[in-house]
Each structure stands twice: as C-alpha cells, then as structure tokens.
Design a protein around this motif. Structure first.
Motif, PDB file in Angstrom:
ATOM      1  N   ASN A 105      10.381  13.474   7.330  1.00  0.00           N
ATOM      2  CA  ASN A 105      11.184  12.935   6.234  1.00  0.00           C
ATOM      3  C   ASN A 105      11.354  11.425   6.382  1.00  0.00           C
ATOM      4  N   ALA A 106      11.668  10.982   7.598  1.00  0.00           N
ATOM      5  CA  ALA A 106      11.838   9.545   7.845  1.00  0.00           C
ATOM      6  C   ALA A 106      10.519   8.804   7.701  1.00  0.00           C
ATOM      7  N   PHE A 107       9.431   9.414   8.139  1.00  0.00           N
ATOM      8  CA  PHE A 107       8.117   8.777   8.042  1.00  0.00           C
ATOM      9  C   PHE A 107       7.707   8.579   6.583  1.00  0.00           C
ATOM     10  N   GLU A 108       8.132   9.510   5.741  1.00  0.00           N
ATOM     11  CA  GLU A 108       7.784   9.432   4.318  1.00  0.00           C
ATOM     12  C   GLU A 108       8.706   8.490   3.556  1.00  0.00           C
ATOM     13  N   LYS A 109      10.017   8.576   3.799  1.00  0.00           N
ATOM     14  CA  LYS A 109      10.974   7.812   3.002  1.00  0.00           C
ATOM     15  C   LYS A 109      11.233   6.414   3.569  1.00  0.00           C
ATOM     16  N   ALA A 137       3.069   9.777  18.220  1.00  0.00           N
ATOM     17  CA  ALA A 137       2.480   9.996  16.894  1.00  0.00           C
ATOM     18  C   ALA A 137       2.788   8.834  15.965  1.00  0.00           C
ATOM     19  N   ALA A 138       4.025   8.328  16.039  1.00  0.00           N
ATOM     20  CA  ALA A 138       4.392   7.187  15.199  1.00  0.00           C
ATOM     21  C   ALA A 138       3.588   5.936  15.554  1.00  0.00           C
ATOM     22  N   LEU A 139       3.226   5.789  16.816  1.00  0.00           N
ATOM     23  CA  LEU A 139       2.446   4.623  17.261  1.00  0.00           C
ATOM     24  C   LEU A 139       0.951   4.789  16.968  1.00  0.00           C
ATOM     25  N   ILE A 140       0.464   6.030  16.958  1.00  0.00           N
ATOM     26  CA  ILE A 140      -0.967   6.292  16.778  1.00  0.00           C
ATOM     27  C   ILE A 140      -1.349   6.380  15.307  1.00  0.00           C
ATOM     28  N   HIS A 141      -0.447   6.850  14.468  1.00  0.00           N
ATOM     29  CA  HIS A 141      -0.746   7.123  13.064  1.00  0.00           C
ATOM     30  C   HIS A 141      -1.256   5.862  12.351  1.00  0.00           C
ATOM     31  N   PRO A 142      -2.256   5.988  11.495  1.00  0.00           N
ATOM     32  CA  PRO A 142      -2.773   4.810  10.769  1.00  0.00           C
ATOM     33  C   PRO A 142      -1.718   4.073   9.938  1.00  0.00           C
ATOM     34  N   ASP A 143      -0.689   4.785   9.474  1.00  0.00           N
ATOM     35  CA  ASP A 143       0.372   4.157   8.677  1.00  0.00           C
ATOM     36  C   ASP A 143       1.551   3.703   9.537  1.00  0.00           C
ATOM     37  N   ARG A 144       1.293   3.476  10.810  1.00  0.00           N
ATOM     38  CA  ARG A 144       2.389   3.178  11.745  1.00  0.00           C
ATOM     39  C   ARG A 144       3.170   1.919  11.364  1.00  0.00           C
ATOM     40  N   LEU A 145       2.484   0.889  10.874  1.00  0.00           N
ATOM     41  CA  LEU A 145       3.189  -0.366  10.581  1.00  0.00           C
ATOM     42  C   LEU A 145       4.194  -0.181   9.453  1.00  0.00           C
ATOM     43  N   ARG A 146       3.842   0.589   8.440  1.00  0.00           N
ATOM     44  CA  ARG A 146       4.779   0.826   7.341  1.00  0.00           C
ATOM     45  C   ARG A 146       6.032   1.530   7.850  1.00  0.00           C
ATOM     46  N   PHE A 147       5.859   2.427   8.808  1.00  0.00           N
ATOM     47  CA  PHE A 147       7.009   3.141   9.372  1.00  0.00           C
ATOM     48  C   PHE A 147       7.781   2.259  10.343  1.00  0.00           C
ATOM     49  N   LEU A 148       7.078   1.598  11.237  1.00  0.00           N
ATOM     50  CA  LEU A 148       7.752   0.826  12.278  1.00  0.00           C
ATOM     51  C   LEU A 148       8.436  -0.429  11.738  1.00  0.00           C
ATOM     52  N   LEU A 149       7.956  -0.950  10.616  1.00  0.00           N
ATOM     53  CA  LEU A 149       8.596  -2.119  10.017  1.00  0.00           C
ATOM     54  C   LEU A 149       9.740  -1.749   9.079  1.00  0.00           C
ATOM     55  N   SER A 150       9.981  -0.449   8.912  1.00  0.00           N
ATOM     56  CA  SER A 150      11.103   0.013   8.094  1.00  0.00           C
ATOM     57  C   SER A 150      12.332   0.201   8.979  1.00  0.00           C
ATOM     58  N   PRO A 151      13.510   0.353   8.381  1.00  0.00           N
ATOM     59  CA  PRO A 151      14.714   0.560   9.213  1.00  0.00           C
ATOM     60  C   PRO A 151      14.786   1.946   9.845  1.00  0.00           C
ATOM     61  N   ALA A 152      14.013   2.915   9.345  1.00  0.00           N
ATOM     62  CA  ALA A 152      14.185   4.311   9.757  1.00  0.00           C
ATOM     63  C   ALA A 152      14.105   4.535  11.266  1.00  0.00           C
ATOM     64  N   PRO A 153      13.036   4.094  11.980  1.00  0.00           N
ATOM     65  CA  PRO A 153      12.961   4.425  13.408  1.00  0.00           C
ATOM     66  C   PRO A 153      14.049   3.749  14.235  1.00  0.00           C
ATOM     67  N   TRP A 154      14.431   2.554  13.856  1.00  0.00           N
ATOM     68  CA  TRP A 154      15.414   1.808  14.655  1.00  0.00           C
ATOM     69  C   TRP A 154      16.827   2.333  14.411  1.00  0.00           C
ATOM     70  N   VAL A 155      17.109   2.716  13.178  1.00  0.00           N
ATOM     71  CA  VAL A 155      18.393   3.369  12.905  1.00  0.00           C
ATOM     72  C   VAL A 155      18.454   4.710  13.628  1.00  0.00           C
TER      73      VAL A 155
END
Length: 541
Positions: free
Chosen positions: A174-178, A211-229
């Motif tokens: 859910n976090a990876f998508e939103k 998985a979050a680091l390996i996934h091709p869309d990792r930058l979109r996820f890691l640059l969002s607030p979701a993982p850090w929150v």
C-alpha cells in the motif's frame, strides 16, 4: 405389480443446469466487488469451524501443547514482554480467554481464528497484486496449506505471525503504491505490530527493506515520505517495549543466543536441510492441488484422450496479462526469494539451530508468488474446482478424524510427551493445595515443559516460575514463591533435577516432597503412566 421410475431427460437437464448455476454463482461472488469480501470471510469462518472440530477430535487424548499453555499464562497479565518473546501473542490470548473458558476446544478455536484472519489478510494482500479471480485462487490455496490446518493446531507467536506478517506486507504494498505519509504511518504501525509478535519477523522486515532497494521503482518510493514516516512511526511505537527490554537487561536476546547457538557444524547442515525439505513438502500440497484444479477445467477429459499434454500447456500463454500488477508482483517475488534463502544461509553462516517451525511465517506468499506469474492463465472454472477440493478434503478429514486419532494413539501408546496426563496432575495438585492450606494455589515452579500445563488446567491458574532459566516470564518472582508458597513439579528423568532440588532446598527447606503418578483413559483406552517429583512449600506465616 411394480414399476420402475426412470428420471426423465428434463430432470437430468434441470439438475445439470442447477449445478452449473451454482458454479457460476460461486465464481461471480468471488469476482464481484460487492460480494467477494463476504465470500472470503465466510470461507475463513467455515474453515475455522471445520478445522476446530477436526482438531478437537484429533487431540482428544492429548493435553494442549506447552506453547499454548504458556500463551494462556502470559495473557493473565498484560506486560510489555514475557521473558522470551514480545507481548502480542500473550495479549491476544489474554483477550481471547476473557471471553472463552480455559478448555482444550477454546485453544483450537483460537488457533483456527488466527489462521482465518490470516487468510482474509492474504486475500486483501493478493488484490494488490492480481485480480479478484486469482486472489480467490490464492486464498483457497492458503487454506489447503498445512500450516493453515493440520500444522496450525497450536497457538503461539509463530502462528500469530500468519496475521501480522501478511498485514506488514499488505501495508508495504500500500505504501509502495500510494507513497503518502498516511500510508507510511500504517506501514510503521504494521511493522511495530509484527515486531511485537516475535523478533524473528526482522527477517521479513529486512526482506521488505531489500525489496524496496532492489525494485526498479525504488527512487519513487524512497524519495516519498512513506518509508521515512514508517521508520519513525515504528520506532516510536516500539519505545515501551524497548524500555521493557532495557529493564530486563535484554534477556530475550540472551535466551535466543543460549538456546539456538550450535557448535556442531554437521548438525547445523542437517537441520538446514531438514528445514528446507520440510517446508518444500508442506508447500507441495497446495501447489499440486491448485494445478489439479486448473487442469480439470471444461473439456479436460477430451484432451486427456486426444492431447494429454494440452491439459498442462493450455494454462500458459504469451503476451501481456492485465490480471497481474507486475510492479507489485515483483515486490512479492523479491520478498519471497529473500525470506526463502536468507534464513537458511544465515543459519549456516552463524551456526544457528534451525527449527522447522520457523518456516511457518515465511511462506504464506508462495501461492501468490506463483499465481502472479503473468504467463499463467486462470480460467473461472478453476475457482470452483479448488473450492470443491478444499471442501471435500476438509469434510473427509472431519469424518476420519476420530479414526486417525485412535490410530495415532495406538501407534504411540507409550509416548508420554504427547499422551502424558498433565491435566489430571494439575487437578490433583490443586486439590492437594486446597486440602492443606484452604487458599488459592498462586505459584507453580519447575521447567516450562512440566509447569505450563499446570497453569492452564488448574482452576487456580497459578503463575509460572522457572528458577533455572534466566528468561523467566516476569509473571511472578522468588519473593512471591516465599510469600504465597508454591508447588514444584519436576520430571524425575530430567537431568536438571539436582539443580532444581538445590533451589527448593534454598528457598523452602521444609517443603513437603512426594511422588505422584498420573494416567489418562480416553474412550476406555489407557494412556502412558507418568511419575512426577512434587514439592509443596507452604505460604509464609
């Protein structure tokens, strides 16, 4: 004069039409947005009810497992930790037994309620990756996975992970998508909930991080607030438990190091091989039955006669598949691969005692990982087939369960670990205490194997004290044992007996010492006799 009634063609057609309509109704309910959730919930409830009755029959001659009795004891007090493990499994047991009695059937109902909730969450998780048709196939495969039925008979932290880990992966997807801060909060809370179940879930948390680091869309996820929150939320939510950990000098880590470290490399290799083979065998059943369900779609008999290989190959195709969210499927594949190979490699590298039960929580994603393969084509008829297979096997097992239990008891007649009469001992000791002192029996001392059944089966539900272990649960203390008195229960064949007798001599030198023997009769058949060394220390005056 007699007549013979021959069903008319119209009757046969009507029956066929009714069957086809029922099959179509089931498939429609599995797919329609307004009906599919209720269908899955009803499936989970029916699964839980059937398998609760199966377990009641299968375990009729046995006491509950010591892990179940331990969880019950933990639930008598809501602490921030219980010596060996974080507190969530104890909290859940405590809430459950506020509603249900301390009875064998209630423990099996708790176990099946746990896996039933896990099934529903696995279905919700699947909808993030595949369409509703495939998600229903996944949830029935999960119901056929022995971890969710036969092997799920004992409620403990391992089993509870079948709720918290699917919830964690669902929150991650859910976090990876939103990629919003709100989804990050839910992700962090799910992570804290999982960690409060068992520290072993760090394997899944680590796999999700990779998985979050390996996934091709990792930058979109890691640059969002979701993982850090999520990280911040999980850290804040874990503060009370971390404070407790510090207060007990991180004794659960001591427990893990002392209990699961090995020096024999050959034994380590054997355990890792056994772990891999055990879990592969368990997974083979739902995978094989799902393959059968997909093979037995319309015209399978014609193909069997004319082109048997087509029964298999027609389930595979080329081209894009709108039924699969490939980006999310990639997350599932990465996570499952990491948790499948990571722990065994870690056990080999660090010489860890690898228990087969540790795989309980790590392979719930396998059905989804397979069904999410885009080249796989799932026909609607396969949904009815897999549901029918589940129902037939469950009802057949229910009918056969008394016979299976009788056969198992006959084959293991002398097995005191399985058929020893610990519940009878608990009632006899409760009566002995009341006769001597006329008060509630408050403390039972000994080893986990000996005393946890006393906690569960005694009407007084005494608190467990394990003086030979550094990771005691914290539910009582040596001071309580002196103040309220205690009954010590010890297996005379246990090599730790001299150490326990030394402890009794120090804390209660005037304790009464007796030997008690118990035996259970089930359906007129005698179980094995067990003898116990009993130490009755009176309350302080």
């Amino acid at each position: 004069m007699s007549t013979t009634s021959i069903p008319s063609a119209r009757t046969r057609v009507k029956a066929r039409v009714s069957f086809n309509r029922f099959r179509a109704w089931l498939v429609a309910c599995a797919i329609r947005p307004e009906a599919r959730l209720w269908l899955v919930i009803q499936l989970a409830i029916l699964h839980a009810v059937i398998w609760t009755f199966i377990l009641i029959n299968l375990k009729a001659a046995q006491d509950v497992h010591m892990d179940v009795a331990e969880a019950y004891g933990w639930g008598q007090q809501f602490l921030w930790g219980y010596g060996k493990h974080p507190p969530l499994s104890g909290w859940v047991a405590g809430l459950w037994f506020k509603v249900f009695p301390a009875a064998d059937w209630a423990t099996y109902a708790l176990a099946m309620a746990t896996v039933g909730v896990g099934m529903v969450i696995c279905w919700l998780l699947s909808l993030r990756v595949v369409d509703a048709r495939r998600a229903f196939l996944v949830v029935v495969m999960v119901a056929l996975y022995p971890i969710f039925n036969f092997k799920g008979f004992k409620y403990n932290p391992d089993l509870l992970q079948l709720v918290t880990l699917p919830l964690l992966v669902l929150a991650y997807l859910n976090a990876f998508e939103k990629r919003t801060w709100q989804s990050g909060i839910w992700f962090g809370l799910a992570g804290a909930l999982a960690l409060m179940t068992k520290y072993w879930v760090l394997t899944m948390i680590g796999a999700i991080g990779l998985a979050a680091l390996i996934h091709p869309d990792r930058l979109r996820f890691l640059l969002s607030p979701a993982p850090w929150v999520a990280i911040a939320t999980m850290a804040v939510a874990m503060i009370p438990h971390i404070v407790w950990l510090a207060g007990v000098h991180f004794v659960p880590l001591t427990y893990a190091g002392d209990t699961y470290s090995l020096d024999d490399s050959r034994q380590v290799h054997q355990l890792v091989a056994g772990y891999a083979l055990h879990n592969f065998a368990l997974l083979a059943l739902p995978v094989a039955l799902a393959a059968l369900a997909m093979a037995l779609v319309p015209h399978w008999f014609t193909l069997l006669l004319r082109a048997p290989i087509r029964i298999v190959t027609r389930a595979w195709g080329r081209g894009a598949n709108a039924s699969v969210n490939v980006a999310q499927a990639l997350n599932v594949w990465i996570i499952q691969i990491i948790v499948a190979i990571g722990p065994p490699l870690g056990a080999l590298a660090f010489s860890i005692y690898m228990k087969t039960d540790w795989g309980i929580s790590l392979f719930f994603l396998v059905p989804l990982a397979l069904v999410a393969i885009p080249a796989l084509r799932v026909q609607s008829a396969a949904l009815f087939n897999i549901a029918a297979i589940w129902l037939v096997l469950s009802v057949a097992t229910l009918a056969a369960s008394p016979w299976i239990a009788a056969r198992e008891m006959a084959a293991n007649a002398g097995n005191t670990a399985t058929y020893g009469a610990r519940s009878e001992l608990a009632h006899e000791l409760t009566q002995a205490w009341h006769t001597r002192f006329g008060s509630r029996w408050a403390v039972v001392a000994g080893t986990m194997e000996s005393i946890q059944p006393m906690v569960f089966y005694s009407p007084d539900h005494p608190a467990a004290l394990m003086p030979l272990e550094a990771w005691d649960s914290g539910l009582t203390s040596r001071d309580d044992a002196r103040k309220y008195g205690f009954i010590g229960v010890f297996d005379p064949t246990d090599g730790r007996l001299p150490a326990f007798e030394k402890w009794v001599a120090e804390i209660a030198p005037n304790a009464e010492r007796i030997v008690m023997t118990t035996r259970r009769f089930t359906h007129g058949k005698a179980g094995p006799a067990m003898s116990w060394n009993i130490y009755i220390a009176p309350p302080a005056k």
